[in-house]
Design a protein around this motif. Structure first.
Motif, mmCIF file in Angstrom:
data_model
loop_
_atom_site.group_PDB
_atom_site.id
_atom_site.type_symbol
_atom_site.label_atom_id
_atom_site.label_comp_id
_atom_site.label_asym_id
_atom_site.label_seq_id
_atom_site.Cartn_x
_atom_site.Cartn_y
_atom_site.Cartn_z
ATOM 1 N N MET A 1 -10.298 17.166 -9.460
ATOM 2 C CA MET A 1 -9.029 16.542 -9.099
ATOM 3 C C MET A 1 -9.090 16.163 -7.626
ATOM 4 O O MET A 1 -9.360 17.017 -6.769
ATOM 5 C CB MET A 1 -7.850 17.476 -9.376
ATOM 6 N N ILE A 2 -8.850 14.885 -7.363
ATOM 7 C CA ILE A 2 -8.938 14.354 -5.995
ATOM 8 C C ILE A 2 -7.552 13.892 -5.557
ATOM 9 O O ILE A 2 -6.841 13.218 -6.311
ATOM 10 C CB ILE A 2 -9.923 13.162 -5.922
ATOM 11 N N ASP A 3 -7.188 14.265 -4.340
ATOM 12 C CA ASP A 3 -5.875 13.893 -3.795
ATOM 13 C C ASP A 3 -6.067 13.429 -2.345
ATOM 14 O O ASP A 3 -6.824 14.048 -1.586
ATOM 15 C CB ASP A 3 -4.920 15.090 -3.850
ATOM 16 N N ASN B 1 -5.106 12.949 1.511
ATOM 17 C CA ASN B 1 -4.348 13.725 2.490
ATOM 18 C C ASN B 1 -3.392 12.815 3.265
ATOM 19 O O ASN B 1 -3.774 11.730 3.705
ATOM 20 C CB ASN B 1 -5.307 14.416 3.468
ATOM 21 N N LYS B 2 -2.156 13.277 3.411
ATOM 22 C CA LYS B 2 -1.137 12.566 4.191
ATOM 23 C C LYS B 2 -0.938 11.124 3.727
ATOM 24 O O LYS B 2 -0.702 10.219 4.522
ATOM 25 C CB LYS B 2 -1.504 12.584 5.676
ATOM 26 N N PHE B 3 -1.027 10.913 2.395
ATOM 27 C CA PHE B 3 -0.860 9.555 1.878
ATOM 28 C C PHE B 3 0.572 9.045 2.072
ATOM 29 O O PHE B 3 0.780 7.861 2.365
ATOM 30 C CB PHE B 3 -1.238 9.519 0.392
ATOM 31 N N LYS B 4 1.547 9.935 1.920
ATOM 32 C CA LYS B 4 2.936 9.529 2.125
ATOM 33 C C LYS B 4 3.152 9.015 3.547
ATOM 34 O O LYS B 4 3.896 8.050 3.777
ATOM 35 C CB LYS B 4 3.881 10.705 1.838
ATOM 36 N N GLN B 5 2.466 9.627 4.485
ATOM 37 C CA GLN B 5 2.578 9.194 5.873
ATOM 38 C C GLN B 5 2.035 7.773 6.054
ATOM 39 O O GLN B 5 2.589 6.978 6.822
ATOM 40 C CB GLN B 5 1.808 10.173 6.767
ATOM 41 N N ILE B 6 0.955 7.440 5.322
ATOM 42 C CA ILE B 6 0.397 6.084 5.390
ATOM 43 C C ILE B 6 1.421 5.081 4.859
ATOM 44 O O ILE B 6 1.663 4.029 5.462
ATOM 45 C CB ILE B 6 -0.912 6.003 4.575
ATOM 46 N N ASN B 7 2.043 5.418 3.727
ATOM 47 C CA ASN B 7 3.064 4.529 3.155
ATOM 48 C C ASN B 7 4.255 4.356 4.092
ATOM 49 O O ASN B 7 4.755 3.243 4.296
ATOM 50 C CB ASN B 7 3.550 5.081 1.810
ATOM 51 N N ASP B 8 4.712 5.465 4.652
ATOM 52 C CA ASP B 8 5.906 5.423 5.505
ATOM 53 C C ASP B 8 5.648 4.667 6.803
ATOM 54 O O ASP B 8 6.506 3.906 7.273
ATOM 55 C CB ASP B 8 6.391 6.847 5.822
ATOM 56 N N GLN B 9 4.477 4.868 7.389
ATOM 57 C CA GLN B 9 4.204 4.281 8.703
ATOM 58 C C GLN B 9 3.659 2.857 8.629
ATOM 59 O O GLN B 9 3.979 2.018 9.467
ATOM 60 C CB GLN B 9 3.202 5.166 9.458
ATOM 61 N N TYR B 10 2.852 2.562 7.590
ATOM 62 C CA TYR B 10 2.187 1.258 7.526
ATOM 63 C C TYR B 10 2.656 0.389 6.361
ATOM 64 O O TYR B 10 2.236 -0.763 6.254
ATOM 65 C CB TYR B 10 0.675 1.451 7.450
ATOM 66 N N GLY B 11 3.480 0.936 5.483
ATOM 67 C CA GLY B 11 4.018 0.156 4.372
ATOM 68 C C GLY B 11 3.236 0.349 3.086
ATOM 69 O O GLY B 11 2.083 0.793 3.083
ATOM 70 N N HIS B 12 3.876 0.000 1.982
ATOM 71 C CA HIS B 12 3.281 0.223 0.665
ATOM 72 C C HIS B 12 2.103 -0.715 0.387
ATOM 73 O O HIS B 12 1.214 -0.378 -0.405
ATOM 74 C CB HIS B 12 4.342 0.083 -0.423
ATOM 75 N N VAL B 13 2.105 -1.894 1.011
ATOM 76 C CA VAL B 13 0.964 -2.796 0.824
ATOM 77 C C VAL B 13 -0.308 -2.150 1.368
ATOM 78 O O VAL B 13 -1.363 -2.166 0.725
ATOM 79 C CB VAL B 13 1.225 -4.149 1.529
ATOM 80 N N GLU B 14 -0.202 -1.547 2.544
ATOM 81 C CA GLU B 14 -1.351 -0.860 3.125
ATOM 82 C C GLU B 14 -1.698 0.386 2.314
ATOM 83 O O GLU B 14 -2.880 0.752 2.171
ATOM 84 C CB GLU B 14 -1.061 -0.487 4.581
ATOM 85 N N GLY B 15 -0.662 1.033 1.771
ATOM 86 C CA GLY B 15 -0.905 2.184 0.908
ATOM 87 C C GLY B 15 -1.702 1.796 -0.327
ATOM 88 O O GLY B 15 -2.612 2.522 -0.761
ATOM 89 N N ASP B 16 -1.372 0.614 -0.896
ATOM 90 C CA ASP B 16 -2.127 0.115 -2.052
ATOM 91 C C ASP B 16 -3.578 -0.163 -1.678
ATOM 92 O O ASP B 16 -4.501 0.102 -2.463
ATOM 93 C CB ASP B 16 -1.481 -1.161 -2.600
ATOM 94 N N GLY C 1 -2.334 9.411 -11.246
ATOM 95 C CA GLY C 1 -0.973 9.039 -10.871
ATOM 96 C C GLY C 1 -0.804 9.130 -9.367
ATOM 97 O O GLY C 1 -1.362 10.025 -8.729
ATOM 98 N N GLY C 2 -0.045 8.191 -8.777
ATOM 99 C CA GLY C 2 0.153 8.214 -7.338
ATOM 100 C C GLY C 2 -1.169 8.149 -6.609
ATOM 101 O O GLY C 2 -1.969 7.229 -6.822
ATOM 102 N N ASP C 3 -1.422 9.128 -5.748
ATOM 103 C CA ASP C 3 -2.689 9.166 -5.008
ATOM 104 C C ASP C 3 -3.616 10.235 -5.561
ATOM 105 O O ASP C 3 -4.505 10.730 -4.861
ATOM 106 C CB ASP C 3 -2.430 9.407 -3.517
ATOM 107 N N GLU C 4 -3.433 10.595 -6.823
ATOM 108 C CA GLU C 4 -4.282 11.598 -7.476
ATOM 109 C C GLU C 4 -5.257 10.921 -8.433
ATOM 110 O O GLU C 4 -4.885 10.028 -9.201
ATOM 111 C CB GLU C 4 -3.428 12.612 -8.249
#
Length: 383
Positions: free
Chosen positions: A262-264, A266-281, A308-311
């Motif tokens: 199982m791979i997850d 780290n701090k993916f929510k922070q990437i989405n919040d700070q740089y936007g969902h496009v960068e998160g994708d 699912g999500g970043d998993e």
């Protein structure tokens, strides 16, 4: 050519056209079409136009339409154009379906179409400037015509077939091998039926072969929609369940130890919040590429899925736990390396937990929970 055969040949093509029109209506009714779907629609259109042109050809041979040098020239030019279109669009469709990045740009797709465009220009030039090279005195096509007619389509057919076969037998693609082999077989079938029809015009082989294979490809494409994660082009959770169920059914004959990773991120929510969902994708796509690359470089056969999500989840068969640890380290290093090579403004790292199980579905659930616990221990150790 007798009228009974002419009507049979025409009816067969009309039936095939109706089937392709049905596929076309279904695809044109979709929303948010992307390059892959647009290319599929172009393939369908090219087939329809080829069948219509083929109908005119058989009507000319039967003298229902006047048999003149002009009518023969027009129909055979159109046949060459549409066959080149079918095979060139198919090549692009295969590359898109199998996740080749270079073909994602419009420029790359235009370049891929250039040989087909060249054949179109060449064929028109030959019929106008050197008609004797392509049309005999009796009005029938020459050997020279058929050589030009088949040359470029053959290049596309060989390229798409060979590349699909090679990808099908990569370790990281063994879970989707059937889909890749279907893409490899399609051009072979239509090539064989096309040659049979060219040598022996006693049945519409190309029409039947193309339609049967296109229906099969369409079914594969529908399966792809429900089993592949659109963003990362990895197997999705539904396909994961199918894979686990399939492995469970083999338990009596295959007692190999399986490991679930199982791979997850780290701090993916922070990437989405700070740089936007496009960068998160983009980060998720980059991670998917890292997983494929790491698994491709490893000796283990692996099944990769987005949970699912970043998993993400990887399943592999081995009795050597050291190889699993090595794979975990390779994945972590590859994620970091690809992110650095992309020049990202943020750090992208992964935590991994793994556990073994015997292939049974119930045992998988327990192993998944164990891997999840190990994942959080890895996260805690990182902190």
């Amino acid at each position: 050519m007798n009228l009974d055969y002419t009507f049979f040949y025409t009816e067969a093509n009309v039936v095939c056209i109706i089937i392709f029109v049905m596929l076309l209506i279904k695809d044109l009714g979709g929303v948010g079409r992307q390059a892959k779907q647009i290319t599929f629609i172009n393939i369908v259109f090219s087939h329809i136009f080829y069948f219509v042109s083929d109908i005119f050809w058989v009507l000319i041979l039967a003298r229902i339409i006047p048999f003149t040098r002009f009518s023969v020239s027009i129909v055979n030019i159109l046949n060459a154009i549409f066959l080149s279109a079918i095979t060139s669009f198919w090549f692009i469709y295969v590359e898109l379906s199998q996740g080749e990045k270079y073909i994602a740009s419009t420029k790359a797709r235009v370049i891929a179409l250039m040989p087909a465009m060249f054949e179109t220009v060449l064929m028109v030039f030959l019929f106008i400037a050197v008609p004797g090279f392509v049309i005999k005195e009796d009005g029938m096509p020459t050997l020279g015509y058929y050589l030009v007619f088949l040359a470029i389509p053959l290049i596309y057919v060989v390229a798409s077939t060979v590349r699909s076969f090679l990808r099908a037998f990569r370790k990281e693609n063994f879970a989707v091998r059937k889909q890749y082999l279907a893409c490899a077989i399609y051009p072979i079938i239509i090539s064989i039926t096309g040659v049979l029809q060219t040598l022996w015009l006693a049945a519409p082989f190309f029409c039947f072969g193309s339609t049967i294979m296109m229906l099969y490809v369409y079914i594969i494409a529908l399966n792809d929609q429900v089993s592949i994660d659109e963003l990362t082009r990895l197997n999705n959770r539904t396909q994961l369940k199918k894979y686990i169920a399939g492995e469970s059914s083999k338990q009596n004959t295959d007692r190999s130890t399986r490991f679930v990773l199982m791979i997850d991120l780290n701090k993916f929510k922070q990437i989405n919040d700070q740089y936007g969902h496009v960068e998160g994708d983009m980060a998720l796509r980059r991670t998917a590429d890292a997983l494929k690359m790491a698994c491709g470089d490893n000796t283990l056969k692996t099944f990769i899925a987005r949970y699912g999500g970043d998993e993400f989840i990887i399943i592999t068969k081995t009795d050597n736990e050291e190889l699993v640890k090595e794979l975990c380290n390779t994945i972590k290093n590859t994620v970091v390396r690809l992110n650095n090579e992309a020049g990202s403004k943020y750090e992208l790292t992964a935590s991994i937990g793994y556990a073994s199980y015997n292939g049974d579905f119930t045992a998988f659930q327990a192993a998944l929970n164990e891997a999840d616990e190990a994942l959080y221990k890895d996260k805690a150790a990182r902190r």
